[in-house]
Motif scaffolding. Structure first.
Motif, PDB file in Angstrom:
ATOM      1  N   SER A 220       0.854  -1.322  -0.037  1.00 45.86           N
ATOM      2  CA  SER A 220      -0.184   0.122   0.122  1.00 45.86           C
ATOM      3  C   SER A 220       0.809   1.249   0.037  1.00 45.86           C
ATOM      4  O   SER A 220       0.406   2.482  -0.295  1.00 45.86           O
ATOM      5  N   GLN A 221       2.187   1.251   0.421  1.00 50.30           N
ATOM      6  CA  GLN A 221       3.038   2.453   0.323  1.00 50.30           C
ATOM      7  C   GLN A 221       2.528   3.260   1.274  1.00 50.30           C
ATOM      8  O   GLN A 221       2.232   4.486   0.857  1.00 50.30           O
ATOM      9  N   GLY A 222       2.198   3.021   2.400  1.00 49.74           N
ATOM     10  CA  GLY A 222       1.624   4.161   3.444  1.00 49.74           C
ATOM     11  C   GLY A 222       0.410   4.504   3.108  1.00 49.74           C
ATOM     12  O   GLY A 222       0.142   5.799   3.366  1.00 49.74           O
ATOM     13  N   PHE A 223      -0.484   3.625   2.519  1.00 52.40           N
ATOM     14  CA  PHE A 223      -1.903   3.660   2.245  1.00 52.40           C
ATOM     15  C   PHE A 223      -2.025   4.911   1.196  1.00 52.40           C
ATOM     16  O   PHE A 223      -3.068   5.284   1.057  1.00 52.40           O
TER      17      PHE A 223
ATOM     18  N   PHE B 224      -5.803  -4.703   2.336  1.00 56.11           N
ATOM     19  CA  PHE B 224      -5.372  -4.613   3.822  1.00 56.11           C
ATOM     20  C   PHE B 224      -6.470  -4.436   4.741  1.00 56.11           C
ATOM     21  O   PHE B 224      -6.613  -5.421   5.677  1.00 56.11           O
ATOM     22  N   VAL B 225      -7.605  -3.453   4.570  1.00 50.98           N
ATOM     23  CA  VAL B 225      -8.596  -3.426   5.217  1.00 50.98           C
ATOM     24  C   VAL B 225      -9.414  -4.652   5.557  1.00 50.98           C
ATOM     25  O   VAL B 225      -9.775  -5.095   6.739  1.00 50.98           O
ATOM     26  N   LEU B 226      -9.928  -4.940   4.497  1.00 53.20           N
ATOM     27  CA  LEU B 226     -10.691  -6.341   4.329  1.00 53.20           C
ATOM     28  C   LEU B 226      -9.978  -7.535   5.117  1.00 53.20           C
ATOM     29  O   LEU B 226     -10.520  -8.248   5.796  1.00 53.20           O
ATOM     30  N   GLY B 227      -8.725  -7.710   4.669  1.00 54.82           N
ATOM     31  CA  GLY B 227      -8.036  -8.781   5.104  1.00 54.82           C
ATOM     32  C   GLY B 227      -7.925  -8.593   6.726  1.00 54.82           C
ATOM     33  O   GLY B 227      -8.082  -9.776   7.210  1.00 54.82           O
TER      34      GLY B 227
END
Length: 104
Positions: free
Chosen positions: A23-26, A35-38
């Motif tokens: 995500s490179q720092g979101f 990321f959030v779903l996982g």
């Protein structure tokens, strides 16, 4: 059922950890969403598993699966160098996770 949820949530830990790195720092939307779903699914699975699996065993198994898969993915697809020692240590980690299951 708790052990199945624990293994799947450990695998999802590897998904969110890898997505976090990508995500490179979101700053990249797709890896940030993954990321959030996982993370939500992984934590939900861990919470479900801890209804029947002791927290000490459950957390160690969850972290072990996530760490081993994250490292393996990074070596296979992320350009991280692999070595015989790293691979043997990851196999040892997996053996320890399996040992925790056998002692439960």
């Amino acid at each position: 059922m708790g052990w199945i949820a624990l293994v799947v949530s450990g695998m999802l830990e590897a998904v969110w950890a890898t997505a976090l790195g990508k995500s490179q720092g979101f700053s990249r939307p797709l890896p940030s969403v993954v990321f959030v779903l996982g993370l939500v699914l992984s934590m939900s699975g861990l919470a479900f598993a801890l209804r029947t699996v002791p927290v000490s065993t459950g957390y160690a198994v969850w972290v072990g699966i996530g760490a081993a898969l994250t490292a393996a993915y990074a070596m296979l697809f992320g350009g991280e160098p692999a070595s015989t020692v790293k691979i043997l240590l990851l196999l040892g980690l997996i053996a320890c996770v399996a040992g925790l299951k056998l002692t439960h």
